[in-house]
Design an enzyme around this catalytic site. Structure first.
Site, PDB file in Angstrom:
ATOM      1  CG  ASP A  11      42.328  43.664  43.717  1.00  0.00           C
ATOM      2  OD1 ASP A  11      42.676  44.637  43.008  1.00  0.00           O
ATOM      3  OD2 ASP A  11      41.582  43.943  44.831  1.00  0.00           O
ATOM      4  CG  ASP A 130      47.678  50.721  47.436  1.00  0.00           C
ATOM      5  OD1 ASP A 130      46.570  51.145  46.936  1.00  0.00           O
ATOM      6  OD2 ASP A 130      48.483  50.145  46.971  1.00  0.00           O
TER       7      ASP A 130
END
Length: 259
Positions: A11, A130
């Site tokens: 990330d 997500d």
């Protein structure tokens, strides 16, 4: 039976590797290029790179970082964040990625999935999902809702139905991330992963919650995933990738072992 994959996830925010819990409280933990090289050398099967604020900030991805990572690793490399057009996809592939991961951009414009598959082949198109558990309703019969913009915007879309749509549009793979489990190291959301794996015929990557080799084994067996995405468990030195592969293989899973 195909070998299951172990995939470290990077990330990236402002060009730096970060990690948070449930999409919050991200802290700087290092250089993504050095980290990607280390995981490649340890025997990772693939690397996933997410520019985690590109969509929310409505900007393009950090292509210079993508290029630097791609120059250091020689395994499949998937890149996502801020990809909204076929030209965005092309730029990421030219920068050195083998796959592009679309998430918010695909929810807002599902045609980008079919356009990307037509231009580059389904094998190059990953849809990142997500997902957050919510109360079951007519709109969300599974109890799992799609959320975009880094967990900031609920879309009123059922995750299982969206997975089926993505496959029909030409996605070659789905990466299913549980926001509830993300960064907790308490285990993957196996119910969600299994529901999606049973609903589609394309590979499903389990994401969010890995805290032990047993969690990863569960994801690729009980959860039906073809790969386990990992972050905190290796970023903080709790395990190395060879450690994980040896233990998971010892439980009976078929993995590509470290050379």
């Amino acid at each position: 039976m195909l070998s299951k994959r172990i995939i470290p996830c990077l990330d990236v925010r402002n060009g730096r590797l970060t990690k948070g819990v449930k999409f919050e409280g991200n802290v700087d933990i290092g250089d993504p290029v050095e980290t990607a090289r280390r995981y490649y050398e340890q025997g990772a099967d693939e690397i996933v790179f997410y520019d985690i604020t590109a969509s929310h900030e409505d900007r393009g991805i950090f292509l210079d970082v993508v290029e630097r990572v791609a120059s250091e690793i020689f395994i499949p490399f998937s890149v996502g964040g801020g990809i909204n057009t076929v030209e965005d996809m092309r730029a990421v592939l030219v920068a050195g990625a083998e796959k592009v991961s679309v998430n918010s951009g695909a929810v807002k414009n599902p045609d980008i999935i079919s356009q990307g598959a037509a231009a580059f082949g389904s094998q190059a198109i990953v849809v990142g999902m997500d997902v957050k558990q919510v109360q079951k309703s007519e709109a969300i019969p599974s109890g799992y809702e799609i959320v975009i913009h880094g967990g900031r915007k609920f879309m009123g879309m059922d995750a299982i139905e969206w997975a089926k749509t993505c496959e029909a549009l030409g996605a070659g793979e789905l990466c299913v991330n549980s926001i509830d489990a993300d960064g907790t190291k308490d285990g993957y959301e196996l119910t969600l992963t299994r529901m999606i794996a049973d609903a589609v015929s394309i590979p499903v990557i389990a994401s969010g919650g890995a805290g032990s080799p047993a969690h990863m084994y569960d994801a690729i067996t009980r959860g039906g995933a073809t790969a386990a995405l990992i972050a905190s468990i290796v970023h903080y030195g709790q395990y190395t990738i060879p450690d994980l592969k040896r233990q998971i293989s010892g439980m009976g899973a078929k993995l590509r072992m470290v050379w």
